[in-house]
Design a protein around this motif. Structure first.
Motif, PDB file in Angstrom:
ATOM      1  N   LEU A 182      -3.008 -18.999   4.669  1.00 38.55           N
ATOM      2  CA  LEU A 182      -2.487 -17.737   4.153  1.00 38.55           C
ATOM      3  C   LEU A 182      -2.171 -16.797   5.305  1.00 38.55           C
ATOM      4  N   LYS A 183      -0.906 -16.392   5.407  1.00 40.84           N
ATOM      5  CA  LYS A 183      -0.505 -15.391   6.386  1.00 40.84           C
ATOM      6  C   LYS A 183      -0.378 -14.050   5.667  1.00 40.84           C
ATOM      7  N   PRO A 184      -0.752 -12.953   6.321  1.00 41.61           N
ATOM      8  CA  PRO A 184      -0.610 -11.649   5.684  1.00 41.61           C
ATOM      9  C   PRO A 184       0.808 -11.391   5.155  1.00 41.61           C
ATOM     10  N   SER A 185       1.797 -11.912   5.862  1.00 39.43           N
ATOM     11  CA  SER A 185       3.181 -11.711   5.420  1.00 39.43           C
ATOM     12  C   SER A 185       3.503 -12.473   4.138  1.00 39.43           C
ATOM     13  N   ASP A 186       2.610 -13.405   3.742  1.00 39.23           N
ATOM     14  CA  ASP A 186       2.828 -14.150   2.498  1.00 39.23           C
ATOM     15  C   ASP A 186       2.548 -13.291   1.265  1.00 39.23           C
ATOM     16  N   VAL A 187       1.788 -12.221   1.454  1.00 36.78           N
ATOM     17  CA  VAL A 187       1.332 -11.417   0.315  1.00 36.78           C
ATOM     18  C   VAL A 187       2.145 -10.132   0.214  1.00 36.78           C
ATOM     19  N   GLN A 188       2.657  -9.860  -0.962  1.00 38.91           N
ATOM     20  CA  GLN A 188       3.428  -8.657  -1.252  1.00 38.91           C
ATOM     21  C   GLN A 188       2.666  -7.800  -2.266  1.00 38.91           C
ATOM     22  N   PHE A 189       3.055  -6.551  -2.387  1.00 39.19           N
ATOM     23  CA  PHE A 189       2.438  -5.695  -3.398  1.00 39.19           C
ATOM     24  C   PHE A 189       3.468  -4.787  -4.056  1.00 39.19           C
ATOM     25  N   LYS A 190       3.148  -4.377  -5.265  1.00 36.89           N
ATOM     26  CA  LYS A 190       3.869  -3.336  -5.984  1.00 36.89           C
ATOM     27  C   LYS A 190       2.810  -2.401  -6.546  1.00 36.89           C
ATOM     28  N   ALA A 191       3.035  -1.107  -6.408  1.00 38.71           N
ATOM     29  CA  ALA A 191       2.044  -0.133  -6.875  1.00 38.71           C
ATOM     30  C   ALA A 191       2.742   1.000  -7.610  1.00 38.71           C
ATOM     31  N   ALA A 192       2.067   1.531  -8.610  1.00 32.01           N
ATOM     32  CA  ALA A 192       2.627   2.632  -9.392  1.00 32.01           C
ATOM     33  C   ALA A 192       1.555   3.676  -9.657  1.00 32.01           C
ATOM     34  N   ARG A 193       1.851   4.910  -9.311  1.00 33.59           N
ATOM     35  CA  ARG A 193       0.938   5.991  -9.667  1.00 33.59           C
ATOM     36  C   ARG A 193       1.091   6.280 -11.156  1.00 33.59           C
ATOM     37  N   VAL A 194      -0.033   6.416 -11.832  1.00 33.48           N
ATOM     38  CA  VAL A 194      -0.019   6.728 -13.253  1.00 33.48           C
ATOM     39  C   VAL A 194      -0.635   8.108 -13.419  1.00 33.48           C
ATOM     40  N   PHE A 195       0.148   9.046 -13.902  1.00 37.13           N
ATOM     41  CA  PHE A 195      -0.310  10.433 -13.984  1.00 37.13           C
ATOM     42  C   PHE A 195      -1.263  10.671 -15.149  1.00 37.13           C
ATOM     43  N   VAL A 196      -1.123   9.881 -16.203  1.00 38.84           N
ATOM     44  CA  VAL A 196      -1.967  10.081 -17.375  1.00 38.84           C
ATOM     45  C   VAL A 196      -2.689   8.779 -17.680  1.00 38.84           C
ATOM     46  N   PHE A 197      -4.002   8.790 -17.543  1.00 35.15           N
ATOM     47  CA  PHE A 197      -4.812   7.633 -17.905  1.00 35.15           C
ATOM     48  C   PHE A 197      -5.527   7.930 -19.219  1.00 35.15           C
ATOM     49  N   THR A 198      -5.629   6.929 -20.046  1.00 34.48           N
ATOM     50  CA  THR A 198      -6.390   7.061 -21.284  1.00 34.48           C
ATOM     51  C   THR A 198      -7.599   6.142 -21.193  1.00 34.48           C
ATOM     52  N   THR A 215       1.058  -0.167   3.536  1.00 32.19           N
ATOM     53  CA  THR A 215       0.034   0.424   2.675  1.00 32.19           C
ATOM     54  C   THR A 215      -0.265   1.864   3.050  1.00 32.19           C
ATOM     55  N   VAL A 216      -0.136   2.208   4.346  1.00 31.05           N
ATOM     56  CA  VAL A 216      -0.447   3.561   4.782  1.00 31.05           C
ATOM     57  C   VAL A 216       0.545   4.576   4.216  1.00 31.05           C
ATOM     58  N   GLN A 217       1.708   4.116   3.775  1.00 26.19           N
ATOM     59  CA  GLN A 217       2.711   5.009   3.226  1.00 26.19           C
ATOM     60  C   GLN A 217       2.512   5.284   1.735  1.00 26.19           C
ATOM     61  N   VAL A 218       1.596   4.549   1.101  1.00 22.50           N
ATOM     62  CA  VAL A 218       1.359   4.728  -0.327  1.00 22.50           C
ATOM     63  C   VAL A 218       0.386   5.884  -0.538  1.00 22.50           C
ATOM     64  N   PRO A 219       0.695   6.829  -1.424  1.00 18.37           N
ATOM     65  CA  PRO A 219      -0.234   7.933  -1.688  1.00 18.37           C
ATOM     66  C   PRO A 219      -1.573   7.421  -2.190  1.00 18.37           C
ATOM     67  N   ASP A 220      -2.643   8.097  -1.818  1.00 14.62           N
ATOM     68  CA  ASP A 220      -3.977   7.681  -2.243  1.00 14.62           C
ATOM     69  C   ASP A 220      -4.290   8.294  -3.606  1.00 14.62           C
ATOM     70  N   GLU A 221      -3.510   7.884  -4.595  1.00 11.61           N
ATOM     71  CA  GLU A 221      -3.611   8.434  -5.941  1.00 11.61           C
ATOM     72  C   GLU A 221      -4.064   7.361  -6.927  1.00 11.61           C
ATOM     73  N   GLN A 222      -4.411   7.811  -8.121  1.00 12.05           N
ATOM     74  CA  GLN A 222      -4.829   6.879  -9.157  1.00 12.05           C
ATOM     75  C   GLN A 222      -3.617   6.135  -9.708  1.00 12.05           C
ATOM     76  N   GLY A 223      -3.798   4.838  -9.966  1.00  8.98           N
ATOM     77  CA  GLY A 223      -2.675   4.059 -10.479  1.00  8.98           C
ATOM     78  C   GLY A 223      -3.030   2.597 -10.660  1.00  8.98           C
ATOM     79  N   VAL A 224      -1.996   1.782 -10.800  1.00  8.57           N
ATOM     80  CA  VAL A 224      -2.167   0.342 -10.956  1.00  8.57           C
ATOM     81  C   VAL A 224      -1.301  -0.362  -9.925  1.00  8.57           C
TER      82      VAL A 224
END
Length: 259
Positions: A84-100, A37-46
Motif C-alpha cells: 500500500l502506497k499513500p498515493s493509492d488512497v484517496q478521500f472525499k469529505a463533506a462538512r455537514v452543518f446540521v447533524f441529527t 488533508t491540511v487544507q480541509v477545515p477541521d469541522e464536523q462532517g462525513v
C-alpha cells in the motif's frame, strides 16, 4: 380526513443520505496526503476513503476531532505499509452543518455495501489502538487490514545518533517516527521508567543513514543483555525479555548470547 388537511411525514434520514451520496458522486477525490488533508477545515462532517476508485472506509467526525484531524490521522496510519502506497488512497469529505440523532456513518456504510460491495476497512481493524499486552497472542484476521497491508520493517526512518546513546532513547526516537505502535517492556512512553537494560545499554551511531526500522531494532538488540526479543505483530512491534513464538507474529530478532 378533514378537508384542506394532510398528514405528511418527511423521511429526513433517507433524504440526507441521498443528498450526501449524490454530492460524493459528483466530487473529485484527493490523495490522502498531508498537503491535501491540511487544507480541509477541521469541522464536523462525513468522509470516505477510496482505493482504486472503490469506497473502502466511511467515517463521521465527532466533537473530539474534526475532518482535518481525522483525515490527518488516517494519512499517518497508512504509512510504512507493505502492498500500500499513500498515493493509492484517496478521500472525499463533506462538512455537514446540521447533524441529527441519526447515524450517518452507519447509513453510508450500509448504502455502499449494498451498491458497491463491502466497505471492508470499516470492519478490518483499520486505525485501531494498541490492544495491549493481553492481546498479543490474538490470532490475525486473514482479511484484516494488518494482514493485507503488513507493517514494513524495511522502511527508512530518520534516527539521529551523533554519538552513542541509550537504547531507551533510540526506541523513543523510533517510536516518534513510526505510524504504528512500538511497545517495549518497561515502556517509558507511558509514564513509567524505561527498563534498566534499555537505559544502560548504549547504541553506537548507525553506519548507514537513514537506517530502516529493522536495522534500528537489530542495533538495539545487539547491545542488550541476553534474553530480549523483538516481534512484529499485526500492526505493531513489541520488545520484551522473552523467548517465545507468536502465531500471528514474526520474530525480528533476539539479543545475542553473551559468553
Amino acid at each position: 380526513m378533514a378537508e384542506g388537511y394532510v398528514e405528511f411525514e418527511f423521511d429526513l434520514p433517507a433524504a440526507l443520505l441521498d443528498s450526501l451520496v449524490a454530492e460524493f458522486a459528483k466530487m473529485s477525490s484527493a490523495s490522502l496526503t498531508h498537503e491535501h488533508t491540511v487544507q480541509v477545515p477541521d469541522e464536523q462532517g462525513v468522509y470516505q476513503l477510496l482505493v482504486g476508485g472503490k469506497v473502502v472506509y466511511v467515517g463521521k467526525t465527532d466533537a473530539d476531532s474534526g475532518l482535518r484531524g481525522r483525515l490527518s490521522k488516517h494519512a499517518w496510519t497508512i504509512q510504512h505499509r507493505q502492498n500500500l502506497k499513500p498515493s493509492d488512497v484517496q478521500f472525499k469529505a463533506a462538512r455537514v452543518f446540521v447533524f441529527t440523532a441519526m447515524d450517518l456513518e452507519k447509513l453510508l456504510i450500509r448504502h455502499y455495501a449494498q451498491t458497491a460491495g463491502e466497505v471492508w476497512w470499516n470492519f478490518s481493524g483499520f486505525g485501531s489502538n494498541d490492544p495491549g499486552r493481553n492481546r498479543d497472542q490474538t490470532e490475525l484476521k486473514a482479511a484484516g487490514f494488518d494482514a493485507v497491508y503488513p507493517i514494513d520493517l524495511d522502511h527508512p526512518v530518520d534516527i539521529k545518533t551523533e554519538g552513542g546513546v541509550p537504547a531507551a532513547r533510540i526506541l523513543d526516537e523510533l517510536r516518534s517516527e513510526l505510524p504504528y505502535t512500538l511497545r517495549a517492556e518497561g515502556d517509558g512512553s507511558r509514564g513509567r521508567r524505561p527498563h534498566p537494560d534499555l537505559v544502560n545499554s548504549i547504541v553506537e551511531p548507525f553506519s548507514v543513514k537513514p537506517a530502516t526500522t529493522r536495522e534500528v531494532l537489530t542495533s538495539v538488540l545487539d547491545v542488550l543483555p541476553q534474553g530480549w526479543q523483538a516481534t512484529a505483530l499485526p500492526g505493531r512491534i513489541i520488545m520484551y525479555r522473552e523467548t517465545r513464538d507468536y502465531s500471528a507474529g514474526v520474530i525480528v530478532g533476539r539479543s545475542p548470547t553473551r559468553s
